[in-house]
Write a protein that holds these residues in place. Sequence first.
Motif, PDB file in Angstrom:
ATOM      1  N   GLY A  36       0.754  -1.194   0.028  1.00 43.64           N
ATOM      2  CA  GLY A  36       0.180  -0.014  -0.172  1.00 43.64           C
ATOM      3  C   GLY A  36       0.968   1.247   0.012  1.00 43.64           C
ATOM      4  N   GLU A  37       0.079   2.262  -0.186  1.00 39.75           N
ATOM      5  CA  GLU A  37       0.679   3.517  -0.305  1.00 39.75           C
ATOM      6  C   GLU A  37       1.096   4.253   1.161  1.00 39.75           C
ATOM      7  N   PHE A  38       2.055   5.269   1.054  1.00 39.46           N
ATOM      8  CA  PHE A  38       2.326   6.140   2.564  1.00 39.46           C
ATOM      9  C   PHE A  38       2.555   7.321   1.941  1.00 39.46           C
ATOM     10  N   VAL A  74      10.453  10.407   3.626  1.00 41.46           N
ATOM     11  CA  VAL A  74      10.603  10.049   2.122  1.00 41.46           C
ATOM     12  C   VAL A  74      11.050  10.825   1.345  1.00 41.46           C
ATOM     13  N   VAL A  75      10.583  12.331   1.434  1.00 42.13           N
ATOM     14  CA  VAL A  75      11.070  13.229   0.269  1.00 42.13           C
ATOM     15  C   VAL A  75      12.525  13.640   0.587  1.00 42.13           C
ATOM     16  N   GLU A  76      12.682  13.686   1.740  1.00 43.10           N
ATOM     17  CA  GLU A  76      14.445  14.046   1.914  1.00 43.10           C
ATOM     18  C   GLU A  76      15.340  12.985   1.339  1.00 43.10           C
ATOM     19  N   LEU A  77      14.804  11.621   1.700  1.00 37.26           N
ATOM     20  CA  LEU A  77      15.493  10.555   1.197  1.00 37.26           C
ATOM     21  C   LEU A  77      15.689  10.433  -0.285  1.00 37.26           C
ATOM     22  N   ARG A  89       9.538   5.193  -3.348  1.00 41.99           N
ATOM     23  CA  ARG A  89       8.223   4.574  -2.935  1.00 41.99           C
ATOM     24  C   ARG A  89       8.249   3.044  -3.186  1.00 41.99           C
ATOM     25  N   VAL A  90       8.512   2.546  -4.279  1.00 40.81           N
ATOM     26  CA  VAL A  90       8.604   1.431  -4.628  1.00 40.81           C
ATOM     27  C   VAL A  90       9.699   0.497  -3.911  1.00 40.81           C
TER      28      VAL A  90
END
Length: 128
Positions: A36-38, A74-77, A89-90
Amino acid sequence: MPADPPRSAHDWLDQDAGPVVRPYAMTQGRVAPEGGEFDLVAFVVAIAGEDAEDAGLQPEHHAIVAASWEPVSVVELASALDLSIGVVRVLLGDLRSAGLISLYEPPAASQPHDVDVLKAVVNGLRAL
């Protein structure tokens, strides 16, 4: 008749950018994460030790685990690793399925918005 210019050993190698790999090659054509999404502001924390070495992961997976020993969004990563959000994300979905990372979503991201607050904001904007 001019001679053909010398070609590099590998046509896929760009001297300025280095090896060029398409995002879908890193994710094997997948566009959605497993499980699923996060949210983009979810915090990623590595929980793996030596297990990451034995899991047969791609170099990008290892880079994510190495970069997330301290909580990172997640964005910083994605920015730090110079990968697109979709690819990250994947790959995070793979790592979460393997039990190598934990994702912590902020409460505001997982709860629905209060309709009354949104209406008040709209009414306030209209009043301007």
